[in-house]
Design a protein around this motif. Structure first.
Motif, PDB file in Angstrom:
ATOM      1  N   ILE A  29       0.436  51.743  59.927  1.00 22.07           N
ATOM      2  CA  ILE A  29       1.895  51.663  59.783  1.00 22.07           C
ATOM      3  C   ILE A  29       2.251  51.007  58.454  1.00 22.07           C
ATOM      4  O   ILE A  29       1.620  50.041  58.031  1.00 22.07           O
ATOM      5  N   ALA A  30       3.300  51.516  57.815  1.00 23.73           N
ATOM      6  CA  ALA A  30       3.788  50.915  56.567  1.00 23.73           C
ATOM      7  C   ALA A  30       5.277  50.614  56.676  1.00 23.73           C
ATOM      8  O   ALA A  30       6.035  51.387  57.263  1.00 23.73           O
ATOM      9  N   ILE A  31       5.669  49.474  56.114  1.00 20.01           N
ATOM     10  CA  ILE A  31       7.084  49.104  56.002  1.00 20.01           C
ATOM     11  C   ILE A  31       7.422  49.052  54.519  1.00 20.01           C
ATOM     12  O   ILE A  31       6.808  48.292  53.761  1.00 20.01           O
ATOM     13  N   ILE A  32       8.396  49.848  54.097  1.00 19.11           N
ATOM     14  CA  ILE A  32       8.744  49.951  52.683  1.00 19.11           C
ATOM     15  C   ILE A  32       9.962  49.091  52.376  1.00 19.11           C
ATOM     16  O   ILE A  32      10.981  49.151  53.072  1.00 19.11           O
ATOM     17  N   PHE A  33       9.854  48.301  51.311  1.00 18.60           N
ATOM     18  CA  PHE A  33      10.979  47.496  50.827  1.00 18.60           C
ATOM     19  C   PHE A  33      11.283  47.930  49.382  1.00 18.60           C
ATOM     20  O   PHE A  33      10.371  48.102  48.565  1.00 18.60           O
ATOM     21  N   GLY A  34      12.563  48.059  49.073  1.00 20.51           N
ATOM     22  CA  GLY A  34      12.949  48.582  47.766  1.00 20.51           C
ATOM     23  C   GLY A  34      13.157  47.519  46.704  1.00 20.51           C
ATOM     24  O   GLY A  34      12.894  46.331  46.893  1.00 20.51           O
ATOM     25  N   ARG A  35      13.677  47.964  45.586  1.00 15.92           N
ATOM     26  CA  ARG A  35      13.926  47.109  44.429  1.00 15.92           C
ATOM     27  C   ARG A  35      15.011  46.071  44.740  1.00 15.92           C
ATOM     28  O   ARG A  35      15.920  46.342  45.530  1.00 15.92           O
ATOM     29  N   GLU A  36      14.913  44.944  44.077  1.00 12.42           N
ATOM     30  CA  GLU A  36      15.895  43.900  44.306  1.00 12.42           C
ATOM     31  C   GLU A  36      17.322  44.355  43.981  1.00 12.42           C
ATOM     32  O   GLU A  36      18.267  43.997  44.682  1.00 12.42           O
ATOM     33  N   ARG A  37      17.480  45.138  42.949  1.00  9.35           N
ATOM     34  CA  ARG A  37      18.829  45.481  42.482  1.00  9.35           C
ATOM     35  C   ARG A  37      19.422  46.684  43.205  1.00  9.35           C
ATOM     36  O   ARG A  37      20.590  46.651  43.619  1.00  9.35           O
ATOM     37  N   ILE A  38      18.642  47.735  43.394  1.00 10.50           N
ATOM     38  CA  ILE A  38      19.211  48.974  43.963  1.00 10.50           C
ATOM     39  C   ILE A  38      18.516  49.431  45.237  1.00 10.50           C
ATOM     40  O   ILE A  38      18.914  50.431  45.843  1.00 10.50           O
ATOM     41  N   GLY A  39      17.519  48.719  45.673  1.00 11.53           N
ATOM     42  CA  GLY A  39      16.839  49.109  46.899  1.00 11.53           C
ATOM     43  C   GLY A  39      16.012  50.378  46.746  1.00 11.53           C
ATOM     44  O   GLY A  39      15.450  50.658  45.681  1.00 11.53           O
ATOM     45  N   LEU A  40      15.959  51.146  47.801  1.00  9.23           N
ATOM     46  CA  LEU A  40      15.200  52.403  47.795  1.00  9.23           C
ATOM     47  C   LEU A  40      16.107  53.569  47.427  1.00  9.23           C
ATOM     48  O   LEU A  40      17.287  53.601  47.782  1.00  9.23           O
ATOM     49  N   GLU A  41      15.543  54.537  46.734  1.00  9.89           N
ATOM     50  CA  GLU A  41      16.292  55.734  46.381  1.00  9.89           C
ATOM     51  C   GLU A  41      16.181  56.758  47.515  1.00  9.89           C
ATOM     52  O   GLU A  41      15.336  56.652  48.404  1.00  9.89           O
ATOM     53  N   ASN A  42      17.053  57.767  47.478  1.00  5.71           N
ATOM     54  CA  ASN A  42      17.117  58.742  48.564  1.00  5.71           C
ATOM     55  C   ASN A  42      15.779  59.426  48.822  1.00  5.71           C
ATOM     56  O   ASN A  42      15.370  59.610  49.972  1.00  5.71           O
ATOM     57  N   HIS A  43      15.108  59.842  47.759  1.00  9.33           N
ATOM     58  CA  HIS A  43      13.851  60.572  47.952  1.00  9.33           C
ATOM     59  C   HIS A  43      12.759  59.662  48.513  1.00  9.33           C
ATOM     60  O   HIS A  43      11.818  60.150  49.143  1.00  9.33           O
TER      61      HIS A  43
END
Length: 237
Positions: free
Chosen positions: A186-200
């Motif tokens: 299992i993986a949990i994805i966390f995005g960038r501090e400023r904009i988070g995750l992108e749609n793709h």
């Protein structure tokens, strides 16, 4: 409070009845105070039940102690992988690693950290969670980072207009626990501090995890988001 419960004083329109070490149930059984007195006894019984319930809860909790105790065993059990996508600051990577160590997560994957890797500022903020940083794996793309995972969750506060189940951290932890127990990766994805995750990037996930935060200020620090999800995981691990 408990000593006061052992010696209950009931007042009924100027009368005072004292029966040392007689619980409220027995006093109710012996009766004789009328409706007002009985209501007070019933209220006392409810208070006793609440105190008993609180004692049971408190006895079930174990105090872990403060700080880092190197004499204690490091928790090593199957757990989800934390994936940080293009983290901007080394300090946030270190703080995220510390949160992971707090709650039994040890596998960290980094996708193109902006300040490069290794990062001394990350080590300072990790506050002793060095083994997580030392074993962190670098990837050039999110696809590569989750390529061996059978179930992926993306954390985001934004509506990405995608037909995916949106779950709370608590619900996500319950599902992760069941899947990890079944041997899945299992993986949990966390995005960038400023904009988070992108749609793709969100499109690569099976579930979207979101937290109930103030809509007027929904931006969480990266490590704060990690600690909330990690905490919910650890409760079920």
């Amino acid at each position: 409070m408990h000593r006061r419960l052992e010696r209950i004083i009931l007042k009924d329109r100027g009368r005072c009845v004292v029966r040392p070490r007689m619980d409220a149930q027995n006093q109710l059984r012996h009766g004789g105070w009328g409706k007002i007195g009985n209501r007070r006894i019933i209220a006392t019984l409810r208070l006793q039940r609440l105190v008993h319930h609180d004692l049971i809860l408190s006895s079930a909790l174990t105090m872990p102690g403060a700080g880092t105790d190197k004499t204690k065993r490091w928790i090593k059990t199957p757990a989800p992988i934390v994936v940080l996508v293009e983290p901007q600051l080394g300090e946030n990577i270190g703080a995220a690693a510390r949160a992971m160590a707090n709650f039994g997560l040890s596998r960290l994957r980094l996708v193109k950290p902006l300040q490069g890797w290794p990062n001394e500022k990350a080590r300072v903020m990790a506050a002793g969670a060095d083994r997580i940083l030392d074993s962190a794996v670098l990837y050039d793309s999110l696809n590569d980072a989750i390529g061996d995972c059978s179930f992926v969750l993306a954390t985001t506060a934004r509506n990405h207009d995608q037909a995916k189940p949106v779950v709370s951290a608590e619900a996500a932890a319950s599902e992760m626990a069941a899947r990890v127990a079944a041997g899945e990766s299992i993986a949990i994805i966390f995005g960038r501090e400023r904009i988070g995750l992108e749609n793709h990037e969100v499109a690569l996930a099976d579930r979207i995890v979101t937290l109930p935060v103030n809509p007027a200020f929904a931006s969480l620090n990266l490590a704060q988001a990690v600690v909330v999800v990690a905490y919910e995981w650890f409760k079920r691990a």
